[in-house]
Design a protein around this motif. Sequence first.
Motif, PDB file in Angstrom:
ATOM      1  N   GLY A 186       0.785  -1.234   0.000  1.00  0.00           N
ATOM      2  CA  GLY A 186       0.000   0.000   0.000  1.00  0.00           C
ATOM      3  C   GLY A 186       0.808   1.271   0.000  1.00  0.00           C
ATOM      4  N   ALA A 187       2.127   1.181   0.104  1.00  0.00           N
ATOM      5  CA  ALA A 187       2.957   2.378   0.233  1.00  0.00           C
ATOM      6  C   ALA A 187       2.830   3.299  -0.981  1.00  0.00           C
ATOM      7  N   ASP A 188       2.681   2.749  -2.166  1.00  0.00           N
ATOM      8  CA  ASP A 188       2.602   3.561  -3.383  1.00  0.00           C
ATOM      9  C   ASP A 188       1.202   3.567  -3.990  1.00  0.00           C
ATOM     10  N   ASP A 189       0.201   3.126  -3.227  1.00  0.00           N
ATOM     11  CA  ASP A 189      -1.159   3.061  -3.767  1.00  0.00           C
ATOM     12  C   ASP A 189      -1.739   4.445  -4.049  1.00  0.00           C
ATOM     13  N   ASN A 190      -2.548   4.513  -5.103  1.00  0.00           N
ATOM     14  CA  ASN A 190      -3.371   5.684  -5.368  1.00  0.00           C
ATOM     15  C   ASN A 190      -4.678   5.483  -4.608  1.00  0.00           C
ATOM     16  N   LYS A 191      -4.818   6.142  -3.479  1.00  0.00           N
ATOM     17  CA  LYS A 191      -5.963   5.917  -2.597  1.00  0.00           C
ATOM     18  C   LYS A 191      -7.202   6.709  -2.998  1.00  0.00           C
ATOM     19  N   LEU A 192      -7.101   7.441  -4.082  1.00  0.00           N
ATOM     20  CA  LEU A 192      -8.244   8.240  -4.541  1.00  0.00           C
ATOM     21  C   LEU A 192      -9.186   7.418  -5.409  1.00  0.00           C
ATOM     22  N   VAL A 193      -8.759   6.213  -5.779  1.00  0.00           N
ATOM     23  CA  VAL A 193      -9.587   5.383  -6.658  1.00  0.00           C
ATOM     24  C   VAL A 193      -9.866   4.046  -5.978  1.00  0.00           C
ATOM     25  N   GLU A 194     -10.980   3.444  -6.373  1.00  0.00           N
ATOM     26  CA  GLU A 194     -11.321   2.139  -5.804  1.00  0.00           C
ATOM     27  C   GLU A 194     -10.303   1.082  -6.216  1.00  0.00           C
ATOM     28  N   TYR A 195      -9.856   1.184  -7.474  1.00  0.00           N
ATOM     29  CA  TYR A 195      -9.006   0.128  -8.018  1.00  0.00           C
ATOM     30  C   TYR A 195      -7.989   0.703  -8.998  1.00  0.00           C
ATOM     31  N   ASP A 196      -6.793   0.201  -8.878  1.00  0.00           N
ATOM     32  CA  ASP A 196      -5.757   0.391  -9.887  1.00  0.00           C
ATOM     33  C   ASP A 196      -4.976  -0.904  -9.935  1.00  0.00           C
ATOM     34  N   VAL A 197      -4.574  -1.321 -11.124  1.00  0.00           N
ATOM     35  CA  VAL A 197      -3.940  -2.630 -11.265  1.00  0.00           C
ATOM     36  C   VAL A 197      -2.734  -2.802 -10.347  1.00  0.00           C
ATOM     37  N   ASN A 198      -2.009  -1.720 -10.066  1.00  0.00           N
ATOM     38  CA  ASN A 198      -0.813  -1.824  -9.228  1.00  0.00           C
ATOM     39  C   ASN A 198      -1.029  -1.345  -7.803  1.00  0.00           C
ATOM     40  N   ASN A 199      -2.260  -1.008  -7.455  1.00  0.00           N
ATOM     41  CA  ASN A 199      -2.567  -0.807  -6.038  1.00  0.00           C
ATOM     42  C   ASN A 199      -2.511  -2.160  -5.339  1.00  0.00           C
ATOM     43  N   ASN A 200      -2.019  -2.174  -4.114  1.00  0.00           N
ATOM     44  CA  ASN A 200      -2.006  -3.428  -3.352  1.00  0.00           C
ATOM     45  C   ASN A 200      -3.345  -3.696  -2.674  1.00  0.00           C
ATOM     46  N   PHE A 201      -4.155  -2.638  -2.507  1.00  0.00           N
ATOM     47  CA  PHE A 201      -5.455  -2.791  -1.854  1.00  0.00           C
ATOM     48  C   PHE A 201      -6.558  -2.177  -2.715  1.00  0.00           C
ATOM     49  N   TYR A 202      -7.797  -2.549  -2.376  1.00  0.00           N
ATOM     50  CA  TYR A 202      -8.981  -1.904  -2.938  1.00  0.00           C
ATOM     51  C   TYR A 202      -9.470  -0.877  -1.912  1.00  0.00           C
ATOM     52  N   TYR A 203     -10.006   0.243  -2.396  1.00  0.00           N
ATOM     53  CA  TYR A 203     -10.414   1.320  -1.500  1.00  0.00           C
ATOM     54  C   TYR A 203     -11.892   1.683  -1.666  1.00  0.00           C
ATOM     55  N   VAL A 204     -12.413   2.312  -0.613  1.00  0.00           N
ATOM     56  CA  VAL A 204     -13.758   2.911  -0.666  1.00  0.00           C
ATOM     57  C   VAL A 204     -13.534   4.425  -0.583  1.00  0.00           C
ATOM     58  N   PRO A 205     -13.325   5.073  -1.733  1.00  0.00           N
ATOM     59  CA  PRO A 205     -12.936   6.492  -1.718  1.00  0.00           C
ATOM     60  C   PRO A 205     -13.906   7.364  -0.925  1.00  0.00           C
ATOM     61  N   LYS A 206     -13.328   8.300  -0.205  1.00  0.00           N
ATOM     62  CA  LYS A 206     -14.055   9.319   0.557  1.00  0.00           C
ATOM     63  C   LYS A 206     -14.863   8.746   1.726  1.00  0.00           C
ATOM     64  N   LYS A 207     -14.586   7.510   2.092  1.00  0.00           N
ATOM     65  CA  LYS A 207     -15.272   6.903   3.227  1.00  0.00           C
ATOM     66  C   LYS A 207     -14.238   6.443   4.255  1.00  0.00           C
ATOM     67  N   GLU A 208     -14.501   6.738   5.518  1.00  0.00           N
ATOM     68  CA  GLU A 208     -13.621   6.268   6.595  1.00  0.00           C
ATOM     69  C   GLU A 208     -14.054   4.885   7.060  1.00  0.00           C
ATOM     70  N   PHE A 209     -13.073   4.098   7.456  1.00  0.00           N
ATOM     71  CA  PHE A 209     -13.369   2.780   8.023  1.00  0.00           C
ATOM     72  C   PHE A 209     -14.082   2.944   9.361  1.00  0.00           C
ATOM     73  N   GLN A 210     -15.077   2.076   9.592  1.00  0.00           N
ATOM     74  CA  GLN A 210     -15.770   2.046  10.876  1.00  0.00           C
ATOM     75  C   GLN A 210     -15.663   0.649  11.474  1.00  0.00           C
ATOM     76  N   VAL A 211     -15.384   0.593  12.744  1.00  0.00           N
ATOM     77  CA  VAL A 211     -15.316  -0.685  13.457  1.00  0.00           C
ATOM     78  C   VAL A 211     -16.690  -1.346  13.425  1.00  0.00           C
ATOM     79  N   PRO A 212     -16.760  -2.651  13.190  1.00  0.00           N
ATOM     80  CA  PRO A 212     -18.076  -3.309  13.117  1.00  0.00           C
ATOM     81  C   PRO A 212     -18.805  -3.289  14.450  1.00  0.00           C
ATOM     82  N   ASP A 213     -20.102  -3.488  14.401  1.00  0.00           N
ATOM     83  CA  ASP A 213     -20.886  -3.653  15.617  1.00  0.00           C
ATOM     84  C   ASP A 213     -20.618  -5.060  16.167  1.00  0.00           C
ATOM     85  N   PHE A 214     -20.131  -5.123  17.377  1.00  0.00           N
ATOM     86  CA  PHE A 214     -19.842  -6.427  17.984  1.00  0.00           C
ATOM     87  C   PHE A 214     -21.140  -7.089  18.438  1.00  0.00           C
ATOM     88  N   LEU A 215     -21.250  -8.388  18.200  1.00  0.00           N
ATOM     89  CA  LEU A 215     -22.486  -9.121  18.463  1.00  0.00           C
ATOM     90  C   LEU A 215     -22.262 -10.230  19.480  1.00  0.00           C
TER      91      LEU A 215
END
Length: 624
Positions: A186-215
Amino acid sequence: MKKINSVLSVLILLIVVGCSSEKVSEKNMKVEELNKKIVVYQVFTRLFGNTNSTNKPWGTIEENGVGKFNDFTDKALSEIKDLGVTHIWYTGVPHHDVIRDYTKFGISNDDPDVVKGRAGSPYAVKDYYNVNPDLAVNIENRLQEFENLIGRSHKNSLKVLIDIVPNHVARNYQSISNPEGTKDFGADDNKLVEYDVNNNFYYVPKKEFQVPDFLNGYVPLGGENHPLSDREFDENPAKWTGNGSRSPKPSFYDWYETVKVNYGISPEGKKDFDELPAGFENEDYKKHFAFWQDKTVPNSWIKFRDIALYWISKGVDGFRYDMAEMVPVEFWSYMNSAIKMKNPDAFLLAEVYNPKMYRAYIKKGKMDYLYDKVQLYDTIKNVMQGRGLTDHIPPIQEDLKDIEHHMLHFLENHDEQRIASPEFAGNANKAKPAMVVSATISTAPTMIYFGQEFGEDGSENPGFGTSSRTSIFDYVGVPAIQRWANNNQFDGGKSTKEELALRDFYKRLLNFTITSDALMGAYQDIHQFNRENTEWYNEKVLSFVRWSDTEKLIVISNFNSENIYGFELGLPQDVIEKWNLKDGEYPLKDQLYKKHSAKLFVKNNQATVRIDIKPLESFILQLQ
């Protein structure tokens, strides 16, 4: 000039002779491996040497203890080897998330909101270029301690396997041990897009991660106060979760502690890399390696190839690949061929659960072995539990006959319930007929899980998860192993008579399998023949024959835990012909306990042997 030429001639001769010797040695090694069964001993590394029996829910290392690399002494390893083991899979070695402060060693703290358990999941790897600090006596020297364990294992004639988890990494992946020139995922990923062939991860642009609701009443660390346990985790933009969830707020049942690795497949399913040509599944690893040399591949491919080659250079003999089917087959062709170029004898085992994809991962992906989970394991589990019929087992071997050597057999592993647990069979002895069948029905490797040989029931419940499976998330002692280890004397000094008797059964069986020629030879079902022609033979019994030029075996197992069965077991006429049996009497000797003998009577193209078999008993009858 003549002198120089003479010296050059000698050097060339030495090189040629050396290469030839190496090739002969390599060839002999491969032939030897093909001619003998392989037995893998999976051991959960941090639990094996733990002598602490407190087992407090959510207990710390100080409270519940932890095993170390150094607990695998020469004595321990020689005892494992004597069990009939050829390969040892040290589970949980790469540095994964743990809830313990190692900041003075330059290791960042991990957040309980995205870590399962206190000791963490071994499948949420944080640093692929180092090892779990919990496992070391000297934290700064942890990698060297593991290298020393590799050396001890080899000294005791055990090949070493570790996990590689290519589909996902820990949410907070951060290597402090990268080799020079290596960048983090992820060090060189373009985080502005959901997908790029050389990104190491997939992203949800403009959204912050939220911890799940524990059940289900779950609270990280059982509710203990922790400065990072605040239902917050800084990840902006959010990444896709390991199991493929695209939500910035994954479910509690998602693999929320991990993020999915991008292998160059777009969210719509388009492959942005070259595919193997038609017919390439029939080519060897050298041709596969050559195919990729002039191809541009996604960055994640290169990163994981380099990780694998790093561990091969450390002396690791192979890998178990977690959830391999969630990664494209083409990547496996790329990586496995590169590994085989460095070590042609590397042992490559994949967790694949889709039978329709088995042949693709073996032939195109160049896997050596896959789990035989959804066919043999699931079927034999039903038989052990009294719900299934042995009639369902022979069709599995028929279905897999072209790839049977590649389908590794097991009855326990870290994902499955312990046989002795009430949730599975409630009785470790019910494993006996299943183990005989599993270990002798094919040429494939056999795997057992540490403690299985003692009937460990997995009843401890130290934190995350439920009992029946020995915890892989928390610090816990494994009582059956602890009794056998006897304060790391590894002499069975505190084991019960029942535990030692069960281990003796496993030892006899496994040692026979790794020395038998017939078990690397031909197989034929005789179950259906006897179901149709033999009175009293039934759906709780299974029989088949195995043979080579030097050894002929009749294997029969009784899965019923209550009934004795007696009948005249018959061999079909084609087996009589293949074994070249003439009219007469042939002594048979059981190879498990060497106490039982019988006679095979052959007359007028009929062959029968009298069998009286007790509940849960098996015979491996060798024609004398």
